[in-house]
Design a protein around this motif. Structure first.
Motif, PDB file in Angstrom:
ATOM      1  N   UNK A 178     -27.929  13.692 -11.953  1.00 30.67           N
ATOM      2  CA  UNK A 178     -27.437  12.446 -11.362  1.00 30.67           C
ATOM      3  C   UNK A 178     -28.194  11.962 -10.133  1.00 30.67           C
ATOM      4  N   UNK A 179     -28.648  12.875  -9.301  1.00 32.90           N
ATOM      5  CA  UNK A 179     -29.145  12.417  -7.993  1.00 32.90           C
ATOM      6  C   UNK A 179     -30.657  12.496  -7.788  1.00 32.90           C
ATOM      7  N   UNK A 180     -31.347  13.275  -8.626  1.00 34.41           N
ATOM      8  CA  UNK A 180     -32.795  13.374  -8.437  1.00 34.41           C
ATOM      9  C   UNK A 180     -33.437  12.009  -8.640  1.00 34.41           C
ATOM     10  N   UNK A 181     -34.324  11.655  -7.720  1.00 35.53           N
ATOM     11  CA  UNK A 181     -34.995  10.356  -7.797  1.00 35.53           C
ATOM     12  C   UNK A 181     -34.356   9.322  -6.891  1.00 35.53           C
ATOM     13  N   UNK A 212     -19.456  16.712  -4.733  1.00 36.22           N
ATOM     14  CA  UNK A 212     -18.995  15.819  -5.788  1.00 36.22           C
ATOM     15  C   UNK A 212     -19.776  14.522  -5.712  1.00 36.22           C
ATOM     16  N   UNK A 213     -20.381  14.158  -6.817  1.00 37.91           N
ATOM     17  CA  UNK A 213     -21.135  12.920  -6.869  1.00 37.91           C
ATOM     18  C   UNK A 213     -20.345  11.857  -7.610  1.00 37.91           C
ATOM     19  N   UNK A 214     -20.254  10.707  -6.975  1.00 40.81           N
ATOM     20  CA  UNK A 214     -19.528   9.607  -7.587  1.00 40.81           C
ATOM     21  C   UNK A 214     -20.478   8.423  -7.710  1.00 40.81           C
ATOM     22  N   UNK A 215     -20.642   7.954  -8.913  1.00 37.66           N
ATOM     23  CA  UNK A 215     -21.559   6.845  -9.149  1.00 37.66           C
ATOM     24  C   UNK A 215     -20.951   5.510  -8.733  1.00 37.66           C
ATOM     25  N   UNK A 216     -21.794   4.628  -8.177  1.00 35.78           N
ATOM     26  CA  UNK A 216     -21.336   3.280  -7.813  1.00 35.78           C
ATOM     27  C   UNK A 216     -21.212   2.382  -9.030  1.00 35.78           C
ATOM     28  N   UNK A 217     -22.065   2.692 -10.005  1.00 38.11           N
ATOM     29  CA  UNK A 217     -22.179   1.794 -11.149  1.00 38.11           C
ATOM     30  C   UNK A 217     -20.855   1.659 -11.879  1.00 38.11           C
ATOM     31  N   UNK A 225     -22.457   8.056  -4.253  1.00 34.49           N
ATOM     32  CA  UNK A 225     -22.154   8.777  -3.023  1.00 34.49           C
ATOM     33  C   UNK A 225     -21.948  10.251  -3.350  1.00 34.49           C
ATOM     34  N   UNK A 226     -22.520  11.096  -2.519  1.00 35.18           N
ATOM     35  CA  UNK A 226     -22.377  12.541  -2.679  1.00 35.18           C
ATOM     36  C   UNK A 226     -21.523  13.069  -1.538  1.00 35.18           C
ATOM     37  N   UNK A 227     -20.414  13.729  -1.899  1.00 30.90           N
ATOM     38  CA  UNK A 227     -19.482  14.224  -0.887  1.00 30.90           C
ATOM     39  C   UNK A 227     -19.562  15.741  -0.791  1.00 30.90           C
ATOM     40  N   UNK A 228     -19.561  16.248   0.433  1.00 27.40           N
ATOM     41  CA  UNK A 228     -19.402  17.684   0.632  1.00 27.40           C
ATOM     42  C   UNK A 228     -17.988  17.913   1.145  1.00 27.40           C
ATOM     43  N   UNK A 229     -17.201  18.622   0.358  1.00 31.23           N
ATOM     44  CA  UNK A 229     -15.824  18.958   0.727  1.00 31.23           C
ATOM     45  C   UNK A 229     -15.711  20.464   0.880  1.00 31.23           C
ATOM     46  N   UNK A 230     -14.860  20.897   1.783  1.00 29.89           N
ATOM     47  CA  UNK A 230     -14.734  22.346   1.979  1.00 29.89           C
ATOM     48  C   UNK A 230     -13.420  22.673   2.683  1.00 29.89           C
ATOM     49  N   UNK A 231     -12.438  23.041   1.884  1.00 23.87           N
ATOM     50  CA  UNK A 231     -11.102  23.316   2.429  1.00 23.87           C
ATOM     51  C   UNK A 231     -11.144  24.322   3.577  1.00 23.87           C
TER      52      UNK A 231
END
Length: 299
Positions: free
Chosen positions: A17-20, A91-96, A129-135
């Motif tokens: 998803x994110x390379x490039x 977690x990656x969430x696409x805008x499209x 958007x790529x989120x870093x979450x960590x409880x």
DNA sequence: TATATTGTTACACC
DNA sequence: TGGTGTAACAATAT
């Protein structure tokens, strides 16, 4: 608890998803995540500023992995070193299309809004958007100008074999085990010997090999070492193939759950019936970790 | 409300 | 030195 199969599954998913994509913006909501490893981290404002400045505008070239570490490689040699520890998520969430990511896999985040209260870094990319979450906030995402900078820390110096690498041979494993003493499970969890096993897969490996995790390594026969070896190189790829284990706070790159949990034979099954003999599985503490094994099938 | 949970490092101890 | 045990990190589920 991301172990090697979970990290590798995540790596493969994210890569797609994110390379490039170029990083447009970086927002750090908890400074200690980006300011160091270990227990003596602090919210260091200058480190946070540097982190954001170094990453913003750079293109993501590739994502690689060493043990349970993930490296997000950027333009001009820069890279992010990510360790999820126990509860980290990317977690990656696409805008499209909010409900899908490239590849068409459904993203199961409709009832799990992002960012949430455990989101500590937000990377805004070109298409998503790529989120870093960590409880539990034990993980880290560190920036380095080059791999040499990481090597200087000695971060990878003590890591043992990758279980999927050619160098991890039965002969090498046997020799190593013969040179060691102590509790088997402790050795399996020791990243200096073989990397990637955590509490789940250590127990699963012992079960499949028919060896009790509390055995002393020096009492293992050649055949038992071989069984352990075979179990490691069989279980790890199988778990990766299935997308890792589903645990309460772990998600795959596309937001879905891993499927290996369905194949857990002992992990979290203390007191339940052994799939082989039907007897009750034994739950105890071995090497300081909750451990489940079959007292009948494992010798 | 007390306890168990878990990847990794740090550190004390023998 | 090598091996063992424990605390620390933090928040959540039970």
């Amino acid at each position: 608890m991301p172990e090697l199969p979970e990290v590798e599954s995540l790596r493969r998913g994210l890569e797609e998803f994110v390379v490039g994509q170029r990083v447009r913006n970086v927002e750090v909501l908890l400074g200690k995540i980006v300011s160091g490893r270990g227990t003596k981290r602090t919210n260091d404002e200058s480190k946070v500023k540097n982190f954001c400045a170094k990453i913003s505008g750079k293109k993501i070239l590739s994502i690689t992995r060493r043990a349970k570490n993930m490296m997000i490689n950027l333009e001009r040699g820069g890279m992010l070193l990510v360790h999820l520890k126990m509860t980290g998520q990317l977690v990656y969430k696409s805008n499209k299309d909010n409900s899908t990511v490239s590849g068409g896999h459904p993203i199961q985040l409709s009832d799990n809004k992002l960012p949430n209260k455990h989101t500590y870094i937000i990377f805004t990319l070109e298409d998503g958007v790529l989120y870093y979450n960590d409880v539990r906030q034990f993980g880290y995402v560190l920036y380095f100008d080059s791999i040499e900078e990481i090597n200087k820390l000695g971060h990878f110096d003590d890591l043992g074999w990758e279980p999927l690498d050619e160098g991890f041979t039965l002969a090498a494993f046997t020799e190593k085990m013969k040179s060691k003493k102590g509790i088997l499970k402790k050795l399996l969890l020791d990243q200096k010997v073989v990397v990637g096993l955590g509490n789940i897969y250590a127990d699963e490996v012992c079960y499949e090999a028919g060896v009790r995790p509390d055995r002393k390594v020096e009492t293992l026969s050649k055949k038992e070492i071989q069984k352990l070896y075979n179990s490691i190189i069989r279980i790890i790829p199988r778990a990766i193939e299935l997308g890792g284990s589903s645990v309460a706070d772990y998600l795959l790159a596309d937001g879905s759950r891993g499927n290996y949990a369905h194949e857990h034979k002992v992990y979290k099954r203390g007191g339940k019936k052994c799939f082989k003999c039907g007897r009750e599985l034994n739950k105890s503490e071995v090497a300081g970790r909750t451990t489940v094994y079959c007292g009948f099938d494992q010798k």
